[in-house]
Design an enzyme around this catalytic site. Structure first.
Site, mmCIF file in Angstrom:
data_model
loop_
_atom_site.group_PDB
_atom_site.id
_atom_site.type_symbol
_atom_site.label_atom_id
_atom_site.label_comp_id
_atom_site.label_asym_id
_atom_site.label_seq_id
_atom_site.Cartn_x
_atom_site.Cartn_y
_atom_site.Cartn_z
ATOM 1 C CG HIS A 100 44.495 75.438 49.965
ATOM 2 N ND1 HIS A 100 45.245 74.691 49.094
ATOM 3 C CD2 HIS A 100 45.386 76.082 50.753
ATOM 4 C CE1 HIS A 100 46.527 74.868 49.359
ATOM 5 N NE2 HIS A 100 46.644 75.707 50.358
ATOM 6 C CB SER B 145 49.457 77.187 49.257
ATOM 7 O OG SER B 145 49.347 75.932 49.813
ATOM 8 C CG ASP C 98 44.373 73.190 46.167
ATOM 9 O OD1 ASP C 98 43.762 74.269 46.100
ATOM 10 O OD2 ASP C 98 44.855 72.751 47.211
HETATM 11 N N1 ARG Z 1 47.837 70.919 52.950
HETATM 12 C C1 ARG Z 1 47.681 72.048 52.107
HETATM 13 C C2 ARG Z 1 48.241 73.295 52.798
HETATM 14 O O1 ARG Z 1 48.929 73.199 53.748
HETATM 15 C C3 ARG Z 1 46.274 72.206 51.642
HETATM 16 C C4 ARG Z 1 45.273 72.621 52.652
HETATM 17 C C5 ARG Z 1 43.844 72.766 52.175
HETATM 18 N N2 ARG Z 1 43.139 71.519 52.011
HETATM 19 C C6 ARG Z 1 42.459 70.855 53.001
HETATM 20 N N3 ARG Z 1 41.852 69.733 52.714
HETATM 21 N N4 ARG Z 1 42.399 71.271 54.235
HETATM 22 O O2 ARG Z 1 47.760 74.366 52.850
HETATM 23 N N1 GLU Z 2 49.248 73.787 51.395
HETATM 24 C C1 GLU Z 2 50.350 74.564 51.883
HETATM 25 C C2 GLU Z 2 50.054 76.054 51.916
HETATM 26 O O1 GLU Z 2 48.960 76.472 52.108
HETATM 27 C C3 GLU Z 2 51.547 74.253 51.089
HETATM 28 C C4 GLU Z 2 51.992 72.947 51.488
HETATM 29 C C5 GLU Z 2 53.134 73.000 52.412
HETATM 30 O O2 GLU Z 2 53.016 73.352 53.582
HETATM 31 O O3 GLU Z 2 54.188 72.652 51.898
HETATM 32 O O4 GLU Z 2 50.928 76.872 51.853
#
Ligand code: ARG
Ligand code: GLU
Length: 724
Positions: free
Chosen positions: A93, A659, A229
């Site tokens: 991502h 991330s 990911d």
């Molecule tokens: N939650 C993760 C972060 O904060 C992954 C985000 C990307 N994935 C998604 N399905 N939107 O960035």
């Molecule tokens: N998916 C998150 C990011 O893009 C990391 C997850 C979090 O926020 O801890 O940084």
């Protein structure tokens, strides 16, 4: 209060409740995003928890620290160097936006994935950068002399910003690198980071969405997890191994440090560290501000994004072109939407506001008796009054941002402002038309990913929310239009999308090409411009300056508040809130176990992923070739007990920006890549509870399996240093 359904079992609640007495001691234990240059303060504790290498290996100033193997990837992610040839591992991502720019309907990397067969095939990613932090130094003494604590921010900032610019220059001259100074502890400290930014970054490997976003938004922010990911890039440098703009003759960068990869595995209880660039945390927030998160910003945003996402999803699944246009935008909007839901639940289950209140009571008691620094007494009462005063303003602002500006056509009305200004400029007709054409071309980035029919459906859903929730404060134009269409938003939408010049770039270009000075009315009458400028006017008149004044005041008070807290607990080592600078978090592999071991155990495997697969649901379609490998159990050297570990959780303190961060074992070797947090603990940005908060890591062995077996790019593995 807004509520979302997602089970929190009774047992879990009991667990949380029973342990709450000891929470403060435990959370002191692992909570924290530590500045690498101060990590020595944590040495004793890290060793108790399992650290096995000299702490100096994590960070030092002689170029041999592991800080030299961690990068800020793009503008908001982390990446890690994993070979002597500049190979960078990060999340899928995190590469997503760049990859979207490289593909099209014929070359759909989201569907097929991309695995370079050799260096020549690696694809340049214009605009993408990676930044190394070579060194950090506390420069508070240089920034703050002669500045009293109670000097107001406006005056303080004007003095400080000049000093900072000067000190940065000095460091740049002295070191030959870039230098950035940022405030820590809300401006009680300042640190300089000496950095080096590389600009020729190329895509090396990117699994298809069937792996890289497997589970999609259903699994996002949740555990158990089956998302592969990751993506791989390479840093290129000039012939002297220095940063340079893209050039076909650039060479893979040879970093002074890169991570060794350990594939021996780990078990529950093992020590881990996360090294990266956490973006924002607000751990020292007062109960008053937390109430605004809880009562205003989170619920208003969630309520607007639920219908917006539903509309986007519907159009995206009906048309692959729209899918490609909206997929990156959608991921961003959905990401906040779900995190905030977890945050609300977590804050509630944790009685976060009450806990902060109780803490504030104790602080006040201390402050009332503290005669050395009399202004400590008034901080909390002032914060309380200041926040209450702006509740209604923040509510309106949030609705405008999420409801009104969630409609792309209105948000882009800002562009028509620039058009309008041209009509007032001193142009000939030919010059005018030329300028407007240029402005239209400048909007390629927007139109490339815009679909007016989709957006029109969003209008129909979001406008009624704004009209209802902000009834006392609506711009007159909005009320008039609403009534003109007899409160039928559908009709209103039809009018707007039929009459605006902004719905397609062709329409706008045709207007620009023929425009003369006599045409300014076309802009002024454009519904997109009307909607935009009327809401902008309300903001300007009633909201923006008051909200800014509140923020400045709050910032001032919070600076004194954290100073007071540090004064009150002189023996405690505080860590500064995250601010997108390099930090280290540490903790242990640990399950999240409300319902028994199976569901919330500490790791998942490829068997779990295949079991979660579902041909009928886009996000759960397993790529056929992965299935084939699975059926043959062809996992190569990455398997243990005839299966593949996929992801695991631990109680490291992480946040957005982490991330792609390297997750390390007790020897500082790479065992995985951080990519998310569990839903139960997303409130850790405001309150870290080691019983609920878990970071989620992609197991490096699954990554290597996908690269080698699925992608057929084993040549990349040969570059890495693998410890068996
Ligand atoms: N939650 C993760 C972060 O904060 C992954 C985000 C990307 N994935 C998604 N399905 N939107 O960035
Ligand atoms: N998916 C998150 C990011 O893009 C990391 C997850 C979090 O926020 O801890 O940084």
């Amino acid at each position: 209060m807004f509520s979302v359904k997602k089970h929190t079992s009774l047992l879990f609640k009991l667990l949380i409740f029973c342990s709450s007495a000891s929470i403060s001691t435990i959370s002191q234990a692992k909570e924290g995003v530590w500045i690498p240059a101060t990590i020595k303060t944590q040495e004793k504790h890290m060793k108790e928890l399992g650290l096995e290498i000299p702490i100096e290996k994590l960070y030092n100033e002689s170029g041999t620290g592991l800080n030299n193997a961690v990068v800020l990837f793009g503008r908001g992610c982390t990446g890690e160097l994993i070979s002597s040839k500049g190979l960078v591992l990060t999340n899928h991502h995190c590469g997503y936006g760049s990859v979207q720019g490289l593909g099209n309907l014929q070359r759909d990397y989201f569907a097929t994935g991309f695995f370079a067969k050799n260096q020549q095939e690696e694809v340049p990613c214009p605009g993408l950068t990676v930044t190394f932090v070579r060194r950090m130094e506390n420069v508070t003494e240089k920034v703050l002399p002669g500045i009293s604590d109670t000097m107001r921010d406006a005056e303080r900032d004007s003095i400080i910003s000049k000093r900072i610019a000067g000190i940065e220059r000095e460091y740049e001259i002295k070191t030959g690198y870039d230098a950035q100074i940022k405030p820590y502890f809300e401006g009680n400290q300042y640190w300089v980071a000496i950095t080096e930014t590389f600009k020729d970054i190329r895509l090396v490997a990117f699994p298809p969405n069937g792996i890289g976003t497997f589970g999609g938004d259903d699994e996002n922010w949740s555990w158990p997890r089956h998302t592969g990911d990751f993506s791989l890039f390479r840093v290129y440098a000039d012939k002297d191994n220095k940063p340079a703009a893209y050039d076909a003759n650039n060479k893979p960068y040879n970093p002074n440090q890169f991570f060794n990869i350990n594939i021996k595995g780990y078990k529950e209880g093992d020590f881990t560290m996360v090294y990266g660039f956490p973006g924002t945390t607000n751990e020292y927030i007062s109960s008053f501000e937390l109430n605004q998160v809880y009562g205003i910003s989170d619920p208003v945003s969630i309520a607007a994004r639920t219908p917006r996402l539903a509309v986007w999803t519907k159009h995206m699944s009906a048309d692959r072109d729209i899918f490609q246009k909206y997929t990156s935008k959608r991921a961003g909007v959905a990401n906040g939407w779900k995190k905030w839901q977890g945050e609300l639940e977590g804050l509630e289950a944790n009685h976060a506001v009450d806990k902060k209140k109780e803490f504030e009571r104790q602080f006040q008691e201390w402050a009332d008796k503290n005669n050395e620094t009399p202004y400590y007494k008034t901080i909390l009462p002032q914060l309380d009054a200041a926040t209450k005063e702006v509740d209604n303003l923040l509510l309106q602002e949030q609705h405008i941002k999420e409801d009104v500006l969630g409609i792309e056509l209105i948000q882009q009305g800002a562009a028509l402002d620039r058009f309008e200004a041209c009509f007032r400029g001193n142009f000939t007709d030919a010059e005018l038309s030329d300028t407007l054409k240029k402005l239209t071309t400048n909007m390629n980035w927007f139109y490339k990913n815009y679909d007016a029919a989709t957006d029109k459906d969003v209008f129909k859903k979001l406008m009624p929310i704004y009209m209802k929730k902000c009834k006392p404060w609506l711009p007159a134009y909005y009320t008039a239009e609403y009534h003109r269409f007899h409160k039928r938003t559908k009709k209103w939408a039809r009018y707007v999308y039929e009459n605006s010049l902004m719905t397609t770039q062709d329409k706008l270009m045709a207007f620009a090409a023929k425009a003369t000075k006599a045409d300014s009315n076309s802009i002024i009458n454009d519904p997109s411009w009307q909607l935009y400028s009327n809401v902008a006017a309300i903001r300007k008149q009633n909201l923006t300056s008051k909200i800014e004044a509140f923020r400045a005041n709050k910032h001032y008070l919070n600076r004194l508040y954290i100073k007071g807290r540090m004064d009150r607990e002189r023996d405690k080592v505080f860590y500064p809130n995250a601010n997108l600078t390099l930090r280290i978090a540490y903790g242990n592999v640990r399950g999240l176990d409300p319902d028994g071991p199976a569901k919330y155990s500490w790791h998942t495997t490829i068997d779990d992923m295949i079991a979660a697969g579902d041909e009928k649901v886009d996000w759960f379609k397993v790529p056929p070739y992965l299935k084939e490998l699975y059926q043959k159990r062809d996992f190569g050297r990455w398997a243990v007990n005839d299966t593949l570990s996929l992801a695991f959780i631990a109680d490291n303190h992480t946040t957005g920006g982490n991330s792609g961060s390297p997750v390390l074992n007790s020897r500082g070797e790479l065992i995985g890549t951080n990519f998310d947090r569990a839903y139960e603990g997303t409130m850790s940005d405001y309150l870290f509870d080691p019983n609920r908060c878990r970071n989620i890591t992609l197991d490096i062995r699954y990554t290597l399996f996908v690269i080698e077996k699925f992608g057929g790019a084993g040549w990349l593995i040969d570059e890495m240093n693998i410890i068996k």
